[in-house]
Design an enzyme around this catalytic site. Sequence first.
Site, PDB file in Angstrom:
ATOM      1  N   GLU A  12       1.973  -5.058   7.027  1.00 11.04           N
ATOM      2  CA  GLU A  12       1.244  -6.224   7.530  1.00 11.04           C
ATOM      3  C   GLU A  12       1.697  -6.517   8.946  1.00 11.04           C
ATOM      4  O   GLU A  12       2.901  -6.539   9.231  1.00 11.04           O
ATOM      5  CB  GLU A  12       1.494  -7.445   6.639  1.00 11.04           C
ATOM      6  CG  GLU A  12       0.678  -8.661   7.026  1.00 11.04           C
ATOM      7  CD  GLU A  12       0.872  -9.835   6.083  1.00 11.04           C
ATOM      8  OE1 GLU A  12       0.382 -10.938   6.406  1.00 11.04           O
ATOM      9  OE2 GLU A  12       1.537  -9.665   5.037  1.00 11.04           O
TER      10      GLU A  12
ATOM     11  N   CYS B  28       0.846  -1.180   0.000  1.00  9.69           N
ATOM     12  CA  CYS B  28       0.000   0.000   0.000  1.00  9.69           C
ATOM     13  C   CYS B  28       0.886   1.235   0.000  1.00  9.69           C
ATOM     14  O   CYS B  28       2.105   1.145   0.021  1.00  9.69           O
ATOM     15  CB  CYS B  28      -0.919   0.006   1.216  1.00  9.69           C
ATOM     16  SG  CYS B  28      -1.972  -1.454   1.368  1.00  9.69           S
TER      17      CYS B  28
END
Length: 214
Positions: free
Chosen positions: A77, A2
Site C-alpha cells: 500500500e 497480496c
Amino acid sequence: MCGIAGYIGQIPNSYNCLETMVREINHRGPNDRGIWKNDEAGIGLAHARLSILDLSSAGHQPMHSASKNFVIVFNGEIYNHKNLRSELDSHSHINWSGHSDTETLLAAIERWGLEKTLKKTKGMFAIALWDKRSEKLSLACDRIGEKPIYYGWVNSHFVFASELKAIRKFPDFKNPIDRNSLALFLRLNSIPSPHSIYQDIYKLEPGQIIQLHA
C-alpha cells in the site's frame, strides 16, 4: 495483503507454471488472480489480489502503464499515492483508469523513473517491474522490509515470489537446504536477510532494488 510471483527464462507450459506458483499464495489475495507472460522475451508475472483501494477491474494486476512499456505486479500500500497523483496532474493531465495506488506507481515511474519514484513513496511494498524496451526486470522492497520478496536461481531460471513455497512449485525445483542458513536459524531462531533456507535463493533486503536483464 497480496502476493506476487514470476520468472525470467524459457520454460515449457509457462502459463501452467505461473498458475501453479500463484495458487500457492492465493491466501494472500483471494479476490482476484492475474497472469501476464511474454514467451519470446522469457518473462512471466503473476499476482494474487486482495482488493482494497480499487475494487473494480481497473485495479487488476499485472498492470500495464499508459505507454504499455511497463508491466508491474505490486504487493502493499502506498500511503501518499493521492499526493503523488496530485503532483503528477500538476505537470500534465493524466486520464486515470481507476483509483489504485498501483496505477499511481506506474504513472510516477513513467515520469520520474523507478528510483526517484520510490524515494518519493511512503508505504509498504514489494514490486516487480518489467521494462519491455530494455527487457529489464526490477525487484524492489520497502525501507522496512515489511513486504518480502524471495528471489534467486532454480537451475538456469531466475525466479521470485512473496513466499518460498511458491518458488518451490517452480518446475524441477531441487535447491538443497543451505547449511549456513540452517546454522543461522539454530543460533538466532530466524534467518536474516539476505539469506533463505535454500541454496541460491535469497530474501531482498529492506530498501533494496535489484535489476536483471533477460
